[in-house]
Design a protein around this motif. Structure first.
Motif, mmCIF file in Angstrom:
data_model
loop_
_atom_site.group_PDB
_atom_site.id
_atom_site.type_symbol
_atom_site.label_atom_id
_atom_site.label_comp_id
_atom_site.label_asym_id
_atom_site.label_seq_id
_atom_site.Cartn_x
_atom_site.Cartn_y
_atom_site.Cartn_z
ATOM 1 N N ARG A 133 31.648 44.551 32.084
ATOM 2 C CA ARG A 133 32.613 45.126 33.033
ATOM 3 C C ARG A 133 32.959 44.082 34.092
ATOM 4 O O ARG A 133 32.065 43.419 34.638
ATOM 5 N N VAL A 134 34.278 43.945 34.385
ATOM 6 C CA VAL A 134 34.738 42.923 35.321
ATOM 7 C C VAL A 134 35.855 43.462 36.203
ATOM 8 O O VAL A 134 36.456 44.500 35.917
ATOM 9 N N ALA A 135 36.157 42.705 37.263
ATOM 10 C CA ALA A 135 37.360 42.939 38.058
ATOM 11 C C ALA A 135 38.510 42.191 37.378
ATOM 12 O O ALA A 135 38.278 41.200 36.672
ATOM 13 N N TYR A 136 39.734 42.631 37.586
ATOM 14 C CA TYR A 136 40.866 42.029 36.869
ATOM 15 C C TYR A 136 41.022 40.541 37.132
ATOM 16 O O TYR A 136 41.454 39.794 36.262
ATOM 17 N N ASP A 137 40.628 40.086 38.308
ATOM 18 C CA ASP A 137 40.805 38.661 38.619
ATOM 19 C C ASP A 137 39.724 37.774 37.979
ATOM 20 O O ASP A 137 39.769 36.554 38.080
ATOM 21 N N GLU A 138 38.785 38.402 37.271
ATOM 22 C CA GLU A 138 37.760 37.642 36.552
ATOM 23 C C GLU A 138 38.147 37.362 35.095
ATOM 24 O O GLU A 138 37.451 36.618 34.409
ATOM 25 N N VAL A 139 39.234 37.961 34.609
ATOM 26 C CA VAL A 139 39.674 37.771 33.231
ATOM 27 C C VAL A 139 40.179 36.338 33.056
ATOM 28 O O VAL A 139 40.983 35.852 33.848
ATOM 29 N N VAL A 140 39.699 35.661 32.030
ATOM 30 C CA VAL A 140 40.103 34.285 31.742
ATOM 31 C C VAL A 140 40.832 34.249 30.397
ATOM 32 O O VAL A 140 40.236 34.551 29.355
ATOM 33 N N VAL A 141 42.113 33.888 30.438
ATOM 34 C CA VAL A 141 42.910 33.762 29.220
ATOM 35 C C VAL A 141 42.336 32.615 28.381
ATOM 36 O O VAL A 141 42.006 31.557 28.902
ATOM 37 N N GLY A 142 42.200 32.868 27.083
ATOM 38 C CA GLY A 142 41.650 31.863 26.185
ATOM 39 C C GLY A 142 40.168 32.023 25.951
ATOM 40 O O GLY A 142 39.634 31.502 24.981
ATOM 41 N N ARG A 143 39.507 32.759 26.808
ATOM 42 C CA ARG A 143 38.074 33.017 26.638
ATOM 43 C C ARG A 143 37.816 34.498 26.375
ATOM 44 O O ARG A 143 37.017 34.849 25.517
ATOM 45 N N GLU A 187 40.241 50.934 30.010
ATOM 46 C CA GLU A 187 39.979 52.353 29.789
ATOM 47 C C GLU A 187 40.320 53.166 31.036
ATOM 48 O O GLU A 187 40.063 52.747 32.163
ATOM 49 N N LYS A 188 40.925 54.341 30.786
ATOM 50 C CA LYS A 188 41.146 55.344 31.828
ATOM 51 C C LYS A 188 41.032 56.687 31.141
ATOM 52 O O LYS A 188 41.868 57.034 30.308
ATOM 53 N N GLY A 189 39.966 57.408 31.445
ATOM 54 C CA GLY A 189 39.726 58.669 30.749
ATOM 55 C C GLY A 189 39.570 58.407 29.263
ATOM 56 O O GLY A 189 38.795 57.552 28.851
ATOM 57 N N LEU A 190 40.355 59.108 28.449
ATOM 58 C CA LEU A 190 40.294 58.923 27.001
ATOM 59 C C LEU A 190 41.220 57.805 26.515
ATOM 60 O O LEU A 190 41.181 57.445 25.342
ATOM 61 N N PRO A 209 42.197 51.438 41.029
ATOM 62 C CA PRO A 209 40.730 51.461 41.070
ATOM 63 C C PRO A 209 40.077 52.356 40.015
ATOM 64 O O PRO A 209 38.902 52.177 39.709
ATOM 65 N N ASP A 210 40.823 53.301 39.420
ATOM 66 C CA ASP A 210 40.217 54.186 38.429
ATOM 67 C C ASP A 210 40.282 53.623 37.011
ATOM 68 O O ASP A 210 39.862 54.261 36.059
ATOM 69 N N ILE A 211 40.765 52.405 36.869
ATOM 70 C CA ILE A 211 40.832 51.728 35.576
ATOM 71 C C ILE A 211 39.546 50.921 35.376
ATOM 72 O O ILE A 211 39.106 50.213 36.276
ATOM 73 N N VAL A 212 38.969 51.024 34.186
ATOM 74 C CA VAL A 212 37.784 50.232 33.855
ATOM 75 C C VAL A 212 38.231 49.083 32.965
ATOM 76 O O VAL A 212 38.862 49.291 31.923
#
Length: 188
Positions: free
Chosen positions: A114-124, A130-133, A171-174
């Motif tokens: 689980r990460v915050a959106y600014d931790e996503v690294v393109v290419g890696r 996820e939000k609910g179902l 904030p409710d998005i995982v």
């Protein structure tokens, strides 16, 4: 793209998995029992998420997988090879002639983080939103193949979940990421 070294599959195991995927699809086409090998390699016995992708002339022909490892890697590849060839709802079941021209690619996944959106690294990273179902997933190579930046990658993953682009800011998005060791028949 690879995960940490503890999840790295060696060349022998890659060749084994690619051969297993092709043999499995051929067995289904021939109407004979699927292969049930008993590999000794611990990497093939470890529960791992995996995707199997089929392409013909560089165009997608099927892609099915599981993010979370619930069975040994070899079995995940075998089962997802069948699903990619015959059960992807976007395509008709694979024909025997198509298998001759099909290129098989396997993505062996690392566990989700689980990460915050600014931790996503393109290419890696691959992304699971996820939000609910609602759930959307894109493999790491998708962003690279399309030349996307982080925000575009996140937007497309939101769309795949049936959510609005930009939903990743709420904030409710995982958001979870994973790495994938991706290998295909042209290399082996």
């Amino acid at each position: 793209m690879t995960g940490s070294s503890e999840h790295t599959i060696d060349d022998h195991a890659m060749r084994f998995l690619l051969a297993l995927a092709r043999e499995t699809i051929q067995c289904r086409l021939d109407g004979i029992p699927l292969p049930s090998p008993e590999p000794q390699d611990h990497m093939l016995l470890e529960p791992r998420g995996a995707f199997v992708t089929l392409k013909i002339d560089g165009r997608l022909r099927g892609c099915i997988g599981h993010v979370i490892g619930v069975e040994p890697l070899w079995r995940a590849v075998r089962d997802n090879a069948i699903a990619a060839a015959f059960e992807d709802p976007r395509f008709d079941p694979l024909e025997a002639e198509e298998l001759l021209h099909a290129h098989i690619e396997i993505s062996a996944l690392t566990p989700l983080r689980r990460v915050a959106y600014d931790e996503v690294v393109v290419g890696r990273d691959g992304i699971l939103i996820e939000k609910g179902l609602a759930r959307g997933l894109l493999l790491p190579q998708v962003a690279v193949e399309h030349g996307w930046n982080r925000e575009t990658f996140l937007d497309h993953t939101c769309r795949k979940a049936g959510l609005e682009p930009g939903c990743w800011r709420h904030p409710d998005i995982v958001i979870s990421t994973f790495s994938a060791q991706v290998f295909g028949e042209e290399e082996h």
